[in-house]
Design a protein around this motif. Structure first.
Motif, mmCIF file in Angstrom:
data_model
loop_
_atom_site.group_PDB
_atom_site.id
_atom_site.type_symbol
_atom_site.label_atom_id
_atom_site.label_comp_id
_atom_site.label_asym_id
_atom_site.label_seq_id
_atom_site.Cartn_x
_atom_site.Cartn_y
_atom_site.Cartn_z
ATOM 1 N N VAL A 76 0.821 -1.205 0.000
ATOM 2 C CA VAL A 76 0.000 0.000 0.000
ATOM 3 C C VAL A 76 0.864 1.268 0.000
ATOM 4 O O VAL A 76 0.627 2.190 -0.780
ATOM 5 N N SER A 77 1.859 1.291 0.902
ATOM 6 C CA SER A 77 2.615 2.522 1.075
ATOM 7 C C SER A 77 3.953 2.231 1.734
ATOM 8 O O SER A 77 4.103 1.236 2.438
ATOM 9 N N GLY A 78 4.919 3.132 1.473
ATOM 10 C CA GLY A 78 6.215 3.039 2.124
ATOM 11 C C GLY A 78 6.678 4.410 2.560
ATOM 12 O O GLY A 78 6.250 5.430 1.995
ATOM 13 N N ILE A 79 7.532 4.438 3.577
ATOM 14 C CA ILE A 79 8.046 5.707 4.081
ATOM 15 C C ILE A 79 9.498 5.512 4.470
ATOM 16 O O ILE A 79 9.880 4.471 5.016
ATOM 17 N N ASP A 80 10.322 6.528 4.164
ATOM 18 C CA ASP A 80 11.731 6.394 4.496
ATOM 19 C C ASP A 80 11.978 6.707 5.966
ATOM 20 O O ASP A 80 11.049 6.968 6.720
ATOM 21 N N MET A 81 13.244 6.654 6.362
ATOM 22 C CA MET A 81 13.579 6.664 7.788
ATOM 23 C C MET A 81 13.167 7.937 8.510
ATOM 24 O O MET A 81 12.726 7.884 9.656
ATOM 25 N N ASP A 82 13.299 9.089 7.845
ATOM 26 C CA ASP A 82 12.945 10.332 8.531
ATOM 27 C C ASP A 82 11.580 10.871 8.119
ATOM 28 O O ASP A 82 11.176 11.938 8.580
#
Length: 120
Positions: free
Chosen positions: A47-53
Protein backbone atom coordinates in the motif's frame (compact mmCIF):
# COMPACT_ATOMS: atom_id res chain seq x y z
CA UNK A 1 10.75 -7.02 17.19
CA UNK A 2 7.09 -6.28 17.69
CA UNK A 3 4.64 -4.39 15.50
CA UNK A 4 1.07 -3.81 16.70
CA UNK A 5 -1.55 -2.14 14.55
CA UNK A 6 -4.75 -0.48 15.70
CA UNK A 7 -7.49 1.77 14.41
CA UNK A 8 -9.35 -0.54 12.07
CA UNK A 9 -13.13 -0.21 11.99
CA UNK A 10 -16.29 -0.39 9.92
CA UNK A 11 -16.65 2.85 7.96
CA UNK A 12 -19.00 4.06 5.26
CA UNK A 13 -17.78 4.76 1.72
CA UNK A 14 -16.28 8.22 1.55
CA UNK A 15 -15.30 8.10 5.18
CA UNK A 16 -11.91 8.44 6.84
CA UNK A 17 -9.84 6.39 9.24
CA UNK A 18 -6.37 6.61 10.76
CA UNK A 19 -4.39 3.47 11.46
CA UNK A 20 -1.49 3.32 13.90
CA UNK A 21 1.36 0.86 14.30
CA UNK A 22 3.44 0.85 17.46
CA UNK A 23 6.92 -0.56 16.95
CA UNK A 24 9.23 -1.97 19.59
CA UNK A 25 12.32 -4.13 19.90
CA UNK A 26 14.37 -2.41 17.22
CA UNK A 27 15.67 1.02 16.31
CA UNK A 28 12.55 2.25 14.52
CA UNK A 29 14.12 5.50 13.33
CA UNK A 30 16.72 3.60 11.32
CA UNK A 31 14.28 1.60 9.20
CA UNK A 32 12.02 2.23 6.26
CA UNK A 33 8.49 0.99 6.95
CA UNK A 34 5.63 -0.27 4.79
CA UNK A 35 1.88 -0.62 5.05
CA UNK A 36 0.53 -3.66 3.26
CA UNK A 37 -3.00 -5.07 3.08
CA UNK A 38 -4.79 -8.31 2.39
CA UNK A 39 -8.32 -8.10 0.99
CA UNK A 40 -10.67 -10.96 1.89
CA UNK A 41 -9.73 -14.07 -0.04
CA UNK A 42 -6.81 -12.40 -1.82
CA UNK A 43 -3.03 -12.08 -1.44
CA UNK A 44 -0.93 -9.39 0.15
CA UNK A 45 -0.81 -6.01 -1.56
CA UNK A 46 1.73 -3.27 -0.90
CA UNK A 47 0.00 0.00 0.00
CA UNK A 48 2.62 2.52 1.08
CA UNK A 49 6.21 3.04 2.12
CA UNK A 50 8.05 5.71 4.08
CA UNK A 51 11.73 6.39 4.50
CA UNK A 52 13.58 6.66 7.79
CA UNK A 53 12.94 10.33 8.53
CA UNK A 54 9.52 10.50 6.89
CA UNK A 55 10.49 12.89 4.12
CA UNK A 56 10.00 10.31 1.39
CA UNK A 57 6.55 8.75 1.06
CA UNK A 58 5.35 6.35 -1.62
CA UNK A 59 1.97 4.90 -2.54
CA UNK A 60 0.31 2.27 -4.67
CA UNK A 61 -1.64 3.79 -7.54
CA UNK A 62 -4.87 2.48 -6.03
CA UNK A 63 -4.52 4.68 -2.94
CA UNK A 64 -2.50 7.63 -4.22
CA UNK A 65 -4.18 10.92 -3.36
CA UNK A 66 -6.39 9.30 -0.71
CA UNK A 67 -3.95 7.78 1.80
CA UNK A 68 -1.14 9.52 3.69
CA UNK A 69 1.63 7.70 5.51
CA UNK A 70 3.61 9.34 8.31
CA UNK A 71 5.72 8.42 11.31
CA UNK A 72 6.69 9.71 14.74
CA UNK A 73 10.19 8.49 15.43
CA UNK A 74 10.16 9.89 18.97
CA UNK A 75 7.20 7.65 19.82
CA UNK A 76 8.03 4.74 17.48
CA UNK A 77 4.66 4.97 15.74
CA UNK A 78 3.76 4.58 12.07
CA UNK A 79 0.48 6.04 10.80
CA UNK A 80 -1.77 5.65 7.79
CA UNK A 81 -4.40 8.33 7.25
CA UNK A 82 -7.06 7.01 4.89
CA UNK A 83 -9.56 9.38 3.30
CA UNK A 84 -12.34 8.91 0.77
CA UNK A 85 -12.44 5.21 1.55
CA UNK A 86 -13.93 2.85 -1.02
CA UNK A 87 -15.39 -0.65 -0.62
CA UNK A 88 -12.33 -2.05 -2.41
CA UNK A 89 -10.17 -0.76 0.45
CA UNK A 90 -11.71 -3.42 2.69
CA UNK A 91 -8.81 -5.52 3.97
CA UNK A 92 -6.59 -6.58 6.82
CA UNK A 93 -3.98 -3.81 7.10
CA UNK A 94 -0.51 -4.67 8.38
CA UNK A 95 2.58 -2.62 9.06
CA UNK A 96 5.82 -4.27 8.05
CA UNK A 97 9.55 -3.75 8.15
CA UNK A 98 11.33 -4.26 4.82
CA UNK A 99 14.56 -6.24 4.57
CA UNK A 100 16.38 -3.27 3.09
CA UNK A 101 15.96 0.46 2.55
CA UNK A 102 13.77 1.32 -0.40
CA UNK A 103 10.75 -0.07 -2.20
CA UNK A 104 9.97 -3.53 -3.51
CA UNK A 105 11.63 -5.55 -0.79
CA UNK A 106 10.31 -8.50 1.12
CA UNK A 107 9.56 -7.88 4.76
CA UNK A 108 11.06 -9.64 7.73
CA UNK A 109 8.54 -8.56 10.36
CA UNK A 110 4.83 -7.81 10.19
CA UNK A 111 2.19 -7.07 12.76
CA UNK A 112 -0.97 -9.14 13.18
CA UNK A 113 -2.96 -6.45 11.38
CA UNK A 114 -6.13 -4.46 11.90
CA UNK A 115 -9.33 -4.91 9.90
CA UNK A 116 -10.81 -2.11 7.85
CA UNK A 117 -14.28 -2.67 6.41
CA UNK A 118 -15.78 -0.11 4.05
CA UNK A 119 -19.47 -0.68 3.60
CA UNK A 120 -22.78 1.14 3.77
Amino acid sequence: VQLVESGGALVQPGGSLTLSCVASGFSFRHYWMYWIRQPPGKGLEWVSGIDMDGTGTYYADSVKGRFTVSRNNAKNILYLQMDNLKPEDTALYLCARPLADGLGYETDYRGPGTVVTVSS
